[in-house]
Design an enzyme around this catalytic site. Structure first.
Site, PDB file in Angstrom:
ATOM      1  N   LEU A   1      22.025  33.565  -5.103  1.00 28.35           N
ATOM      2  CA  LEU A   1      22.141  32.200  -4.607  1.00 28.35           C
ATOM      3  C   LEU A   1      23.102  31.503  -5.555  1.00 28.35           C
ATOM      4  O   LEU A   1      22.954  31.622  -6.775  1.00 28.35           O
ATOM      5  CB  LEU A   1      20.788  31.478  -4.608  1.00 28.35           C
ATOM      6  N   ASP A   2      24.088  30.779  -5.019  1.00 31.10           N
ATOM      7  CA  ASP A   2      25.080  30.209  -5.918  1.00 31.10           C
ATOM      8  C   ASP A   2      24.493  29.062  -6.741  1.00 31.10           C
ATOM      9  O   ASP A   2      23.375  28.601  -6.507  1.00 31.10           O
ATOM     10  CB  ASP A   2      26.355  29.806  -5.170  1.00 31.10           C
ATOM     11  N   TYR A   3      25.263  28.624  -7.711  1.00 29.83           N
ATOM     12  CA  TYR A   3      24.826  27.661  -8.721  1.00 29.83           C
ATOM     13  C   TYR A   3      24.215  26.409  -8.100  1.00 29.83           C
ATOM     14  O   TYR A   3      23.192  25.887  -8.559  1.00 29.83           O
ATOM     15  CB  TYR A   3      26.033  27.298  -9.585  1.00 29.83           C
ATOM     16  N   ASN A   4      24.833  25.923  -7.017  1.00 27.72           N
ATOM     17  CA  ASN A   4      24.392  24.669  -6.399  1.00 27.72           C
ATOM     18  C   ASN A   4      23.447  24.863  -5.219  1.00 27.72           C
ATOM     19  O   ASN A   4      23.151  23.897  -4.500  1.00 27.72           O
ATOM     20  CB  ASN A   4      25.616  23.857  -5.953  1.00 27.72           C
ATOM     21  N   THR A   5      22.994  26.071  -5.002  1.00 28.76           N
ATOM     22  CA  THR A   5      22.049  26.359  -3.913  1.00 28.76           C
ATOM     23  C   THR A   5      20.663  26.596  -4.498  1.00 28.76           C
ATOM     24  O   THR A   5      20.511  27.283  -5.508  1.00 28.76           O
ATOM     25  CB  THR A   5      22.496  27.583  -3.095  1.00 28.76           C
TER      26      THR A   5
END
Length: 235
Positions: free
Chosen positions: A104-108
């Protein structure tokens, strides 16, 4: 035990998934009895041969661990980060070595699974198993019915057309829309790119389910072990 493929042995030791184990082998990071092995498919004797990864001796792990975490925004989905940023492993207080299944990316935010079972991780990440991942996205603008249909049939991102998705609007207000989207692919930042492709930039994104496993009552930053039913839900 008899002969076993080297990449499977590495996965069984809980180092990483089988596919990433193959990368380690090809890149010369694995030795068997002191000799660098770069040929995939090499078989070893798991009870006699000494295997090292990055010069650390590894051994098979029969104590498999399966965890679900509610990842908050602002954490890297990796075991270590070269820039000393916070990682999802920082949120889990166990001694055993585990690693995330997918990213999951940094902002998710949202549901992330972690394990030390390489075969389990490989199964969940392999595209051929078509495991659904459910997301809730808040996007800019009031999304139209025809836009939803485009997302359902597939849109072009990074030069390829995405597979059909399940998409529905679950709310809207103040020129924003809340949308549930279910995909089985796992391309880098795929959901964000899909919405960008139809003109609706993502404000926030949360994964709420991975297959039949969901967040239940987990709070951001908290984790728990998967139940046997959850583990077995992948067949």
């Amino acid at each position: 035990m008899g002969k076993i493929r080297l990449q499977k042995f590495i996965a069984n030791c809980g180092v990483t998934s089988r596919r990433k184990a193959e990368d380690l082998i090809v890149n010369g990071k694995v030795k068997v009895n002191g000799v660098i092995i770069t040929e995939l498919g090499t078989k070893i004797n798991s009870t006699k041969d000494i295997v090292t990864v990055n010069n650390d001796i590894i051994m098979e792990n029969n104590n498999f661990i399966y965890i679900k975490l509610y990842k908050p925004e602002g954490y890297i989905t990796t075991v270590k980060d070269q820039f000393a940023r916070k990682t999802v492993i920082d949120l889990i207080s166990i001694n055993e070595r585990i690693y995330p299944i997918g990213r999951l990316d940094y902002n998710t935010s949202g549901l992330l699974l972690l394990t030390n079972d390489g075969d389990f991780a490989n199964k969940l990440m392999h595209p051929k198993f078509h495991i659904n991942k459910t997301y809730e996205a808040e996007v800019k603008g009031l999304i139209k019915k025809e836009t939803i249909e485009k997302l359902k049939t597939g849109v072009t991102i990074d030069g390829y057309k995405t597979a059909p998705a399940m998409v529905k609007v679950i709310g809207n207000s103040h020129n924003k829309s809340n949308v549930q989207i279910i995909i089985h692919e796992g391309k880098n930042r795929q959901v964000r790119k899909m919405f960008n492709a139809v003109g609706h930039n993502v404000i926030s994104l949360k994964r709420t389910a991975f297959g039949k496993i969901n967040l239940d009552n987990l709070l951001p930053g908290k984790w728990e072990y998967l139940s046997n039913d959850e583990i077995n839900s992948f067949g």
